[in-house]
Design a protein around this motif. Structure first.
Motif, PDB file in Angstrom:
ATOM      1  N   SER A  44       0.822  -1.205   0.000  1.00  0.00           N
ATOM      2  CA  SER A  44       0.000   0.000   0.000  1.00  0.00           C
ATOM      3  C   SER A  44       0.863   1.266   0.000  1.00  0.00           C
ATOM      4  O   SER A  44       1.734   1.445   0.840  1.00  0.00           O
ATOM      5  CB  SER A  44      -0.901  -0.005   1.240  1.00  0.00           C
ATOM      6  OG  SER A  44      -1.965   0.890   1.096  1.00  0.00           O
ATOM      7  N   ASP A  75      -3.124  -2.329  -4.445  1.00  0.00           N
ATOM      8  CA  ASP A  75      -2.123  -2.519  -3.396  1.00  0.00           C
ATOM      9  C   ASP A  75      -2.327  -3.818  -2.635  1.00  0.00           C
ATOM     10  O   ASP A  75      -3.351  -4.489  -2.767  1.00  0.00           O
ATOM     11  CB  ASP A  75      -2.141  -1.330  -2.430  1.00  0.00           C
ATOM     12  CG  ASP A  75      -3.496  -1.130  -1.770  1.00  0.00           C
ATOM     13  OD1 ASP A  75      -4.516  -1.249  -2.473  1.00  0.00           O
ATOM     14  OD2 ASP A  75      -3.548  -0.857  -0.555  1.00  0.00           O
ATOM     15  N   GLY A  83      -0.809  -1.932   6.389  1.00  0.00           N
ATOM     16  CA  GLY A  83      -2.126  -2.541   6.275  1.00  0.00           C
ATOM     17  C   GLY A  83      -2.317  -3.612   7.324  1.00  0.00           C
ATOM     18  O   GLY A  83      -1.720  -3.580   8.398  1.00  0.00           O
ATOM     19  N   ILE A  96      -4.088   2.296  -2.236  1.00  0.00           N
ATOM     20  CA  ILE A  96      -4.053   2.455  -0.774  1.00  0.00           C
ATOM     21  C   ILE A  96      -5.333   1.977  -0.102  1.00  0.00           C
ATOM     22  O   ILE A  96      -5.719   2.498   0.925  1.00  0.00           O
ATOM     23  CB  ILE A  96      -3.735   3.924  -0.388  1.00  0.00           C
ATOM     24  CG1 ILE A  96      -2.693   4.521  -1.323  1.00  0.00           C
ATOM     25  CG2 ILE A  96      -3.181   4.004   1.027  1.00  0.00           C
ATOM     26  CD1 ILE A  96      -2.259   5.919  -0.968  1.00  0.00           C
ATOM     27  N   GLU A 133      -5.669  -0.859   1.374  1.00  0.00           N
ATOM     28  CA  GLU A 133      -5.327  -1.622   2.573  1.00  0.00           C
ATOM     29  C   GLU A 133      -5.058  -0.724   3.782  1.00  0.00           C
ATOM     30  O   GLU A 133      -5.005  -1.220   4.911  1.00  0.00           O
ATOM     31  CB  GLU A 133      -4.099  -2.499   2.308  1.00  0.00           C
ATOM     32  CG  GLU A 133      -4.306  -3.576   1.246  1.00  0.00           C
ATOM     33  CD  GLU A 133      -5.304  -4.642   1.648  1.00  0.00           C
ATOM     34  OE1 GLU A 133      -5.795  -4.612   2.797  1.00  0.00           O
ATOM     35  OE2 GLU A 133      -5.607  -5.518   0.823  1.00  0.00           O
TER      36      GLU A 133
END
Length: 300
Positions: free
Chosen positions: A21, A70, A91, A208, A210
């Protein structure tokens, strides 16, 4: 090649790309190149999101399908004088399965193999278990830096895709969430013909997910200026720790998507809307945009 074979091959290629991520650039480049000749329009927004559209031969609504590029993973926090890599989670990556596991570390000069080192279990306290490190078999911080490994380097499990099960229909791999759905969308765009579509299909490959869900807001802004009936469908295929009694489920393959949208302002949750009023045309999204949507790290 059958669709099943195509999807397996596509998932294998996508999951082989490292992109935790905030570092999705390589995944984005792969997807852009894979679909650019199969869609009517395609662009990569300044924050990294890819938006592609395929128009139909018949009138109808604009519908958006979305997946995120991601993956969960780890990031180098510091390099010790002895060359060991200490790391943080990115994440929802779990630490429990890491001790002794082989990993891939992606730095400025490419990928370096390593292993998560930790003392023998009977010698460890709970506090020490949390202090695992990656050993890339160098003797100093300078040797690690010579390989391009610094703070911020990505770390992922070394788990290439494998078929498992008696019939080979199950797969075991890292990053199945959400590269498996990216593969489904890519192959769908390749199969769809204009005469099959009523309206327009927009595919958004988000970033992004996660670590935040705000990436979907930017993609929605880019394709929500045409009113159409609103609908939002969360989708997921959950990993199972054991087969279900009535329906067998994969034990180590997970795929999920961010959302499937029928794009209209009403489809966007109020918590993700940048303002009370939405412009009729999309606005550019940049690092200084008032939307404050997260962006990927600078392209290497």
């Amino acid at each position: 090649m059958t669709m099943k074979e195509r999807l397996r091959s596509r998932v294998a290629e996508l999951t082989s790309i490292i992109g935790v991520s905030g570092h999705e650039w390589d995944v984005a480049k792969y997807i852009f190149d894979a679909i650019k000749d199969d869609v009517d329009t395609i662009e990569q927004l300044p924050n990294g999101i890819i938006v592609a559209a395929k128009k139909g031969a018949h009138p109808g609504p604009r519908v958006m399908v979305s997946a995120h590029m991601d993956e969960v993973g780890y990031e180098v926090k510091s390099v010790s004088p002895q060359g060991y890599l200490y790391f943080d989670q990115i994440g929802g990556a779990t630490i429990a399965c890491l001790p002794g596991r082989r990993v891939l570390v992606k730095g400025e000069k490419g990928v370096v193999k390593g292993v998560v080192g930790i003392r023998a279990g009977h010698l460890l306290t709970p506090e020490q278990i949390a202090k695992a490190h990656v050993d890339i078999c160098v003797g100093s911080r300078e040797e690690a830096e010579a390989l391009g490994i610094h703070a911020g380097a990505q770390i992922v499990p070394d788990s290439p895709l494998e078929s498992i099960g008696p019939d080979g229909d199950y797969i075991c791999t890292r990053a199945a969430d959400c590269r498996a759905l990216c593969a489904v969308i890519i192959e769908t765009l390749k199969e769809l013909k204009a005469e099959d579509i009523h309206g327009e299909v927009v595919a958004a490959f988000n970033i992004i997910e996660e670590t935040t869900v705000k990436g979907i807001a930017a993609a929605s802004t880019a394709c929500s200026w045409i009113p159409s009936p609103a609908a939002m469908f969360p989708m997921s295929i959950s990993a199972r720790s054991c087969p279900l009694p009535s329906r067998r489920a994969p034990s180590c393959c997970t795929a999920s998507c961010s959302w499937v949208w029928a794009c209209a302002p009403a489809a966007i949750p109020s918590s993700l809307r940048p303002s009370a009023t939405r412009p009729k045309r999309p606005v550019p999204i940049t690092r200084n945009s008032p939307l404050t949507v997260p962006v990927m790290s600078p392209m290497p």
